[in-house]
Design a protein around this motif. Structure first.
Motif, PDB file in Angstrom:
ATOM      1  N   GLY A  13      -7.644 -11.860  -0.535  1.00  0.00           N
ATOM      2  CA  GLY A  13      -6.558 -12.424   0.263  1.00  0.00           C
ATOM      3  C   GLY A  13      -5.335 -11.529   0.286  1.00  0.00           C
ATOM      4  N   VAL A  14      -4.997 -10.948  -0.859  1.00  0.00           N
ATOM      5  CA  VAL A  14      -3.859 -10.028  -0.913  1.00  0.00           C
ATOM      6  C   VAL A  14      -4.138  -8.775  -0.088  1.00  0.00           C
ATOM      7  CG1 VAL A  14      -2.557  -8.501  -2.451  1.00  0.00           C
ATOM      8  CG2 VAL A  14      -2.970 -10.878  -3.096  1.00  0.00           C
ATOM      9  N   ILE A  15      -5.359  -8.246  -0.183  1.00  0.00           N
ATOM     10  CA  ILE A  15      -5.709  -7.063   0.599  1.00  0.00           C
ATOM     11  C   ILE A  15      -5.618  -7.363   2.094  1.00  0.00           C
ATOM     12  CG2 ILE A  15      -7.614  -5.512   1.210  1.00  0.00           C
ATOM     13  CD1 ILE A  15      -8.447  -5.489  -1.654  1.00  0.00           C
ATOM     14  N   TYR A  16      -6.113  -8.532   2.510  1.00  0.00           N
ATOM     15  CA  TYR A  16      -6.074  -8.889   3.928  1.00  0.00           C
ATOM     16  C   TYR A  16      -4.634  -9.061   4.415  1.00  0.00           C
ATOM     17  CZ  TYR A  16      -6.654 -11.564   8.217  1.00  0.00           C
ATOM     18  OH  TYR A  16      -6.581 -11.992   9.509  1.00  0.00           O
ATOM     19  N   VAL A  17      -3.822  -9.770   3.648  1.00  0.00           N
ATOM     20  CA  VAL A  17      -2.439 -10.002   4.062  1.00  0.00           C
ATOM     21  C   VAL A  17      -1.663  -8.689   4.099  1.00  0.00           C
ATOM     22  CG1 VAL A  17      -0.265 -11.105   3.376  1.00  0.00           C
ATOM     23  CG2 VAL A  17      -2.405 -12.380   3.267  1.00  0.00           C
ATOM     24  N   ALA A  18      -1.941  -7.785   3.155  1.00  0.00           N
ATOM     25  CA  ALA A  18      -1.232  -6.501   3.138  1.00  0.00           C
ATOM     26  C   ALA A  18      -1.532  -5.669   4.370  1.00  0.00           C
ATOM     27  CB  ALA A  18      -1.606  -5.727   1.879  1.00  0.00           C
ATOM     28  N   ARG A  19      -2.719  -5.836   4.971  1.00  0.00           N
ATOM     29  CA  ARG A  19      -3.090  -5.075   6.158  1.00  0.00           C
ATOM     30  C   ARG A  19      -2.809  -5.829   7.447  1.00  0.00           C
ATOM     31  NH1 ARG A  19      -9.003  -2.837   4.019  1.00  0.00           N
ATOM     32  NH2 ARG A  19      -8.181  -1.621   2.258  1.00  0.00           N
ATOM     33  N   ALA A  20      -2.443  -7.096   7.343  1.00  0.00           N
ATOM     34  CA  ALA A  20      -2.125  -7.897   8.520  1.00  0.00           C
ATOM     35  C   ALA A  20      -0.723  -7.540   9.017  1.00  0.00           C
ATOM     36  CB  ALA A  20      -2.216  -9.387   8.176  1.00  0.00           C
ATOM     37  N   PRO A  21      -0.374  -7.959  10.244  1.00  0.00           N
ATOM     38  CA  PRO A  21       0.982  -7.667  10.758  1.00  0.00           C
ATOM     39  C   PRO A  21       2.095  -8.157   9.840  1.00  0.00           C
ATOM     40  CG  PRO A  21      -0.441  -8.407  12.538  1.00  0.00           C
ATOM     41  CD  PRO A  21      -1.238  -8.562  11.285  1.00  0.00           C
ATOM     42  N   PHE A  22       1.896  -9.320   9.228  1.00  0.00           N
ATOM     43  CA  PHE A  22       2.933  -9.820   8.313  1.00  0.00           C
ATOM     44  C   PHE A  22       3.096  -8.891   7.116  1.00  0.00           C
ATOM     45  CE2 PHE A  22       3.579 -12.152   4.302  1.00  0.00           C
ATOM     46  CZ  PHE A  22       4.914 -12.495   4.462  1.00  0.00           C
ATOM     47  N   GLY A  23       1.971  -8.463   6.519  1.00  0.00           N
ATOM     48  CA  GLY A  23       2.049  -7.576   5.369  1.00  0.00           C
ATOM     49  C   GLY A  23       2.656  -6.230   5.707  1.00  0.00           C
ATOM     50  N   LEU A  24       2.316  -5.684   6.868  1.00  0.00           N
ATOM     51  CA  LEU A  24       2.903  -4.415   7.282  1.00  0.00           C
ATOM     52  C   LEU A  24       4.403  -4.552   7.530  1.00  0.00           C
ATOM     53  CD1 LEU A  24       0.126  -3.175   9.734  1.00  0.00           C
ATOM     54  CD2 LEU A  24       0.496  -2.486   7.363  1.00  0.00           C
ATOM     55  N   ALA A  25       4.796  -5.683   8.116  1.00  0.00           N
ATOM     56  CA  ALA A  25       6.226  -5.912   8.317  1.00  0.00           C
ATOM     57  C   ALA A  25       6.943  -6.096   6.984  1.00  0.00           C
ATOM     58  CB  ALA A  25       6.428  -7.149   9.198  1.00  0.00           C
ATOM     59  N   LEU A  26       6.290  -6.747   6.021  1.00  0.00           N
ATOM     60  CA  LEU A  26       6.895  -6.920   4.701  1.00  0.00           C
ATOM     61  C   LEU A  26       7.097  -5.569   4.015  1.00  0.00           C
ATOM     62  CD1 LEU A  26       7.822  -8.901   2.485  1.00  0.00           C
ATOM     63  CD2 LEU A  26       5.466  -8.914   1.651  1.00  0.00           C
ATOM     64  N   GLN A  27       6.140  -4.671   4.166  1.00  0.00           N
ATOM     65  CA  GLN A  27       6.296  -3.336   3.593  1.00  0.00           C
ATOM     66  C   GLN A  27       7.404  -2.556   4.315  1.00  0.00           C
ATOM     67  OE1 GLN A  27       2.335  -1.389   2.857  1.00  0.00           O
ATOM     68  NE2 GLN A  27       1.544  -3.388   3.482  1.00  0.00           N
ATOM     69  N   GLY A  28       7.556  -2.802   5.605  1.00  0.00           N
ATOM     70  CA  GLY A  28       8.671  -2.194   6.312  1.00  0.00           C
ATOM     71  C   GLY A  28      10.006  -2.715   5.807  1.00  0.00           C
ATOM     72  N   VAL A  29      10.069  -4.008   5.520  1.00  0.00           N
ATOM     73  CA  VAL A  29      11.279  -4.592   4.936  1.00  0.00           C
ATOM     74  C   VAL A  29      11.539  -3.989   3.560  1.00  0.00           C
ATOM     75  CG1 VAL A  29      12.282  -6.726   4.052  1.00  0.00           C
ATOM     76  CG2 VAL A  29      11.111  -6.718   6.254  1.00  0.00           C
ATOM     77  N   ARG A  30      10.471  -3.756   2.817  1.00  0.00           N
ATOM     78  CA  ARG A  30      10.624  -3.125   1.496  1.00  0.00           C
ATOM     79  C   ARG A  30      11.227  -1.729   1.611  1.00  0.00           C
ATOM     80  NH1 ARG A  30       5.120  -1.001  -0.541  1.00  0.00           N
ATOM     81  NH2 ARG A  30       5.613   0.277   1.284  1.00  0.00           N
ATOM     82  N   ASP A  31      10.782  -0.964   2.591  1.00  0.00           N
ATOM     83  CA  ASP A  31      11.226   0.421   2.719  1.00  0.00           C
ATOM     84  C   ASP A  31      12.619   0.536   3.333  1.00  0.00           C
ATOM     85  OD1 ASP A  31       8.799   1.191   1.654  1.00  0.00           O
ATOM     86  OD2 ASP A  31       7.853   1.437   3.631  1.00  0.00           O
ATOM     87  N   ASN A  32      12.909  -0.276   4.361  1.00  0.00           N
ATOM     88  CA  ASN A  32      14.210  -0.187   5.023  1.00  0.00           C
ATOM     89  C   ASN A  32      14.495  -1.524   5.703  1.00  0.00           C
ATOM     90  OD1 ASN A  32      16.510   0.483   6.576  1.00  0.00           O
ATOM     91  ND2 ASN A  32      15.862   2.618   6.678  1.00  0.00           N
ATOM     92  N   ALA A  33      15.180  -2.391   4.988  1.00  0.00           N
ATOM     93  CA  ALA A  33      15.445  -3.733   5.514  1.00  0.00           C
ATOM     94  C   ALA A  33      16.381  -3.696   6.713  1.00  0.00           C
ATOM     95  CB  ALA A  33      16.033  -4.612   4.412  1.00  0.00           C
ATOM     96  N   ARG A  34      17.351  -2.801   6.722  1.00  0.00           N
ATOM     97  CA  ARG A  34      18.296  -2.754   7.837  1.00  0.00           C
ATOM     98  C   ARG A  34      17.612  -2.322   9.125  1.00  0.00           C
ATOM     99  NH1 ARG A  34      23.877  -0.034   5.419  1.00  0.00           N
ATOM    100  NH2 ARG A  34      24.362  -1.704   3.905  1.00  0.00           N
ATOM    101  N   ARG A  35      16.738  -1.352   9.023  1.00  0.00           N
ATOM    102  CA  ARG A  35      16.043  -0.898  10.228  1.00  0.00           C
ATOM    103  C   ARG A  35      15.129  -1.994  10.763  1.00  0.00           C
ATOM    104  NH1 ARG A  35      13.260   4.883  10.108  1.00  0.00           N
ATOM    105  NH2 ARG A  35      15.494   5.371  10.017  1.00  0.00           N
ATOM    106  N   MET A  36      14.445  -2.718   9.875  1.00  0.00           N
ATOM    107  CA  MET A  36      13.576  -3.804  10.321  1.00  0.00           C
ATOM    108  C   MET A  36      14.381  -4.923  10.974  1.00  0.00           C
ATOM    109  SD  MET A  36      10.515  -2.819   9.706  1.00  0.00           S
ATOM    110  CE  MET A  36       9.577  -4.335   9.872  1.00  0.00           C
ATOM    111  N   ALA A  37      15.568  -5.201  10.426  1.00  0.00           N
ATOM    112  CA  ALA A  37      16.433  -6.212  11.050  1.00  0.00           C
ATOM    113  C   ALA A  37      16.906  -5.753  12.420  1.00  0.00           C
ATOM    114  CB  ALA A  37      17.619  -6.509  10.143  1.00  0.00           C
TER     115      ALA A  37
END
Length: 374
Positions: A214-238
């Motif tokens: 489940g963690v592997i699937y969510v990490a590769r899903a759009p939500f997981g990719l967006a969460l990793q983007g928030v991790r790397d640069n929250a201002r840019r994602m906002a």
């Protein structure tokens, strides 16, 4: 605002230039690659899966229940922490508390020796409701912590864990205070007592595999990719239109779901839950398990959990065999963790990665085999 990532702009197709008078090249459509293919699974994964399935053939009941099942449960709790820290850069010390809330709610909604507190509901109603309460508790804790970063997130979650510990220890009306709730019965259905070591091992293994994939699937899903983007640069994602706070809170809810299921399995395994289950010490132990195992991949928490359980189970016997005081077994556990972190900042996963790189390196130059061949 929706959590789905915004649609990417369409790109115009660019024709490939070709020389004058040359015949057009025939292009063959690429064969579609299945998203989930059995042939894409590495050999070592099949080997590990086969060993886990056949483990009851060679392992005793003690190994199945007190080592393997316990390791899988701790691994699930550490996995929920790894998901928040690895994919969302949110280090949480409240995951053991979330599991403890699910364990307490299972005993309160279900059956225990304290009949004045337990409601006596069947397991199929008590367990899901206990997980739901744990998810709500974890989500609310995350809603308080997502607006902070770094050490402040750790301190807020530590404060929530400590407050919950003192609450359950001092409240006798709902949590039975210092004694906790004991004789919590595991379910019996299909003619199987799921508290027995063999059925409980397979039950825990099934939920651990579900949490892992489940963690592997969510990490590769759009939500997981967006969460990793928030991790790397929250201002840019906002700036791109993502709701950063909503993504982080949703991540806490998903992690709390994994920890809540592990908490139900925890109280079924031990048959009791007490304030010591959700003390500050176990909360820090979960963080140590995740860090020692490695935060780079979901398999890391399970590696750290098996190492922790082995050290905790046999450290006392090792010290006594060496003629030392068995009361200092925690020192041996700490030394084992320090050795792993000293040689690899990425934990056991980092050690495994270095071993593979050395085996694949050229014996003369030390460079990777592909670069040496080039």
């Amino acid at each position: 605002m929706a959590l789905a990532e915004p649609s990417a702009p369409r790109r115009k197709a660019v024709a490939e230039p070709r020389s004058r008078g040359a015949a057009p090249r025939a292009t063959t459509p690429a064969s579609p690659v299945p998203r989930w293919s059995l042939t894409a699974i590495p050999t070592h994964v099949w080997v590990v899966g086969l060993v886990l399935l056949l483990m009851p053939v060679i392992a005793s009941d003690f190994v199945l229940s007190q080592i393997l099942s316990w390791s899988l449960i701790l691994g699930m709790i550490a996995l929920s922490l790894m998901f928040l820290a690895g994919y969302g850069n949110m280090v949480s010390l409240v995951q053991m508390t979330v599991a403890g809330v699910a364990a307490y709610m299972t005993a309160i909604f279900g059956t225990s020796a304290i009949e004045t507190i337990s409601l006596g509901w069947p397991w199929w109603a008590a367990a899901p409701l206990a997980v739901l309460v744990a998810v709500v508790f974890g989500t609310l804790s995350g809603a308080l912590a997502v607006r902070t970063e770094g050490i402040y997130t750790i301190m807020i979650t530590l404060a929530i864990a400590a407050a919950m510990f003192y609450l359950v220890r001092q409240n006798y009306t709902l949590f039975n205070g210092f004694s906790g709730l004991n004789q919590v019965r595991a379910p019996v259905f299909w003619g199987i007592d799921w508290r027995d070591p063999l059925p409980f091992y397979y039950l825990t293994l099934a939920f651990a595999l579900a949490a892992y994939f489940g963690v592997i699937y969510v990490a590769r899903a759009p939500f997981g990719l967006a969460l990793q983007g928030v991790r790397d640069n929250a201002r840019r994602m906002a700036a791109l239109g993502y709701n950063v706070t909503a993504h982080r809170i949703a991540a806490w809810a998903f992690a709390s779901l994994i920890a809540g299921v592990a908490g139900v399995l925890l109280v079924w395994l031990n048959g009791q839950v007490s304030p010591g289950t959700i003390a500050v010490g176990p909360a820090i132990d979960v963080l140590i398990i995740a860090v020692v195992g490695g935060l780079a991949h979901p398999i890391g928490p399970f590696l750290g959990a098996i190492l922790y359980v082995l050290l905790r189970t046999f450290a006392l016997d090792v010290l006594v065999a060496l003629g030392l005081s068995g009361e200092r077994f925690q020192l041996l556990i700490g030394l084992g963790f320090l050795v792993v972190v000293f040689f690899s900042s990425d934990g056991l996963l980092g050690l495994w990665r270095r071993l593979r790189e050395r085996r694949a390196a050229d014996p003369l130059t030390g460079a990777p085999q592909g670069e040496a061949d080039g």
